[in-house]
Motif scaffolding. Sequence first.
Motif, short mmCIF file in Angstrom:
data_model
loop_
_atom_site.label_atom_id
_atom_site.label_comp_id
_atom_site.label_asym_id
_atom_site.label_seq_id
_atom_site.Cartn_x
_atom_site.Cartn_y
_atom_site.Cartn_z
N ALA A 87 0.83 -1.21 0.00
CA ALA A 87 0.00 0.00 0.00
C ALA A 87 0.86 1.26 0.00
CB ALA A 87 -0.92 0.00 1.22
N LYS A 88 2.01 1.21 0.65
CA LYS A 88 2.91 2.37 0.68
C LYS A 88 3.36 2.77 -0.72
CE LYS A 88 5.22 2.14 5.19
NZ LYS A 88 6.51 1.85 5.85
N VAL A 89 3.77 1.79 -1.52
CA VAL A 89 4.27 2.13 -2.85
C VAL A 89 3.13 2.50 -3.79
CG1 VAL A 89 6.33 0.70 -2.61
CG2 VAL A 89 4.28 -0.31 -3.62
N LEU A 90 1.91 1.99 -3.54
CA LEU A 90 0.78 2.33 -4.39
C LEU A 90 0.30 3.76 -4.17
CD1 LEU A 90 -1.34 -0.96 -4.25
CD2 LEU A 90 0.13 -0.17 -6.11
N GLY A 91 0.38 4.23 -2.92
CA GLY A 91 -0.13 5.57 -2.61
C GLY A 91 0.95 6.58 -2.31
N ALA A 92 2.18 6.31 -2.76
CA ALA A 92 3.33 7.11 -2.35
C ALA A 92 3.23 8.58 -2.74
CB ALA A 92 4.61 6.51 -2.94
N ARG A 93 2.70 8.90 -3.92
CA ARG A 93 2.73 10.28 -4.41
C ARG A 93 1.45 11.05 -4.14
NH1 ARG A 93 6.82 12.31 -3.96
NH2 ARG A 93 6.37 13.91 -5.51
N LEU A 94 0.54 10.48 -3.39
CA LEU A 94 -0.70 11.18 -3.06
C LEU A 94 -0.50 12.06 -1.83
CD1 LEU A 94 -3.23 8.24 -3.56
CD2 LEU A 94 -2.89 10.18 -5.10
N PRO A 95 -1.20 13.20 -1.73
CA PRO A 95 -1.08 14.04 -0.52
C PRO A 95 -1.51 13.25 0.72
CG PRO A 95 -2.28 15.17 -2.27
CD PRO A 95 -2.14 13.75 -2.71
N GLY A 96 -0.69 13.32 1.77
CA GLY A 96 -0.99 12.52 2.95
C GLY A 96 -0.86 11.04 2.63
N LEU A 98 0.59 8.47 3.77
CA LEU A 98 0.42 7.45 4.80
C LEU A 98 -1.05 7.22 5.14
CD1 LEU A 98 3.38 8.12 7.29
CD2 LEU A 98 3.21 6.41 5.47
N PHE A 99 -1.89 8.25 4.96
CA PHE A 99 -3.34 8.05 5.12
C PHE A 99 -3.85 7.07 4.07
CE2 PHE A 99 -4.02 12.55 7.05
CZ PHE A 99 -3.77 12.05 8.32
N HIS A 100 -3.45 7.31 2.83
CA HIS A 100 -3.91 6.45 1.73
C HIS A 100 -3.36 5.03 1.87
CE1 HIS A 100 -5.54 10.02 -0.09
NE2 HIS A 100 -4.35 10.60 -0.07
N CYS A 101 -2.14 4.96 2.38
CA CYS A 101 -1.56 3.64 2.66
C CYS A 101 -2.40 2.90 3.69
CB CYS A 101 -0.13 3.83 3.18
SG CYS A 101 0.60 2.34 3.88
N ASN A 102 -2.82 3.61 4.73
CA ASN A 102 -3.66 3.03 5.78
C ASN A 102 -4.99 2.50 5.21
OD1 ASN A 102 -4.32 4.13 9.22
ND2 ASN A 102 -4.91 2.27 8.17
N VAL A 103 -5.62 3.33 4.36
CA VAL A 103 -6.91 2.94 3.78
C VAL A 103 -6.75 1.73 2.86
CG1 VAL A 103 -8.84 3.66 2.32
CG2 VAL A 103 -7.83 5.29 3.92
N LEU A 104 -5.77 1.76 1.97
CA LEU A 104 -5.54 0.65 1.04
C LEU A 104 -5.20 -0.64 1.79
CD1 LEU A 104 -3.45 2.49 -1.72
CD2 LEU A 104 -5.78 1.58 -1.96
N ALA A 105 -4.38 -0.50 2.83
CA ALA A 105 -4.02 -1.69 3.63
C ALA A 105 -5.24 -2.25 4.34
CB ALA A 105 -2.93 -1.32 4.64
#
Length: 433
Positions: A87-96, A98-105
């Motif tokens: 999830a970290k590499v999928l959402g790396a360039r989005l604002p915030g 780590l939030f997106h990483c949390n949601v995807l995970a």
Amino acid sequence: MELTSILTLFGSFAVLLILSVPISYSIAISTLLTICVSLLFESALMVVTQKMASGLDNFALLAIPFFILSGNIMNRGGIAIRLIELAKVLGARLPGSLFHCNVLANMMFGSISGSAVASSAAMGGIMAPLQKKEGYQPELSAAVNIASCPTGLLIPPSNTLIVYSLVSGGTSIFALFLAGYLPGILMGLGVMLVAGFIATRRKYPKSEKATCKQVLVKTIDAIPSLLLIVIVIGGIIAGIFTATEGSAIAVVYTLILSVFIYKELKLSELPRVILESAVTTAIVLLLIGASSGMSWAMANADVPYLIQDAFTYISDNPIIVLLTINIILLVVGTFMDMTPAVLIFTPIFLPIAVEMGLDPVHFGIMMTFNLCIGICTPPVGSALFVGCSVAKVGIDKVIKTMIPFFFVLFATLMLVTFIPNISLILPKLFLNY
């Protein structure tokens, strides 16, 4: 007699809940008291025990302990951290990011484990320290985690949808599983939208752009975990095995993955994992048995028919009726856990929905989505309490932060309610439903 039974049922149930009696016992005791209105105590006791036993006499219910066990194995077996890395590499360039990483995970782990609470604990426990280190506000981090963890109750395999299939009179589990994908993804995207907007306003950092090699490595590392969804759901859709058999296959697969491939779960830890799963299973099955007795008591007192008549009196406009049902379920969800709510209110509301032309699969997804919001709200929100606990923040602070997330969750619920094809397009496509 009907009025006396109804007052006894709901009055005693409310009093017992206020007195903090566990909900399983509250349901069983209020059912017994209600049946005592028309029968002798010995006969009433016999009826309650028979209805509880018959409510558990269903082969499909075997899927629940197996999915609970596979979820607990995954929680200990290193699967969560691999999904977070992906999830970290999928959402790396989005604002915030780590939030997106949390949601995807949460979406990935929740769908595999089938538990919002397990997802909230696993993802929140790992993500909270990382987010704090990057300067993210702890209560906002907790809010994102809590709002997104219920996605796994819609994205299959889902124990809640299995329970709904049982109590609704045999609605296709295959169709329900497929129908949950798009609403679950929409729920996650809604949370990401709000989180991204807040992160942009607060100028939270983006992660470094992942290289193609990093994306490839993290994807390959997570593929064995993600394959569980393909194996279980693909096998069910293809007719290779039933949902119950698929749940047993999930246990075997996650055991092999956690013990022999990832090597993060020791065989010596298995007895403890099995014991924890047995305790959780016992709680769920006691709820199902007690709720089966209450459903019979309500049917015997003509509660469903009285409520149907009341809805007819209020309005015959489907939009008004559906809004009313949603509001009632939202209120119920704040005071009652998902399983008893599904068991008690499905027999009441499903006939009304079907009479208006709603598909039982669509209604099941709508009801589950609705109750998913409830587990994020006080006073009984299990995901809320777990999420706040792992993030080490106060519930009062998190609730204020969650207000915009509640708005987007409600808006998404309305889309799912009034656009049936969001739920039904995949069952129609793959099952000719």
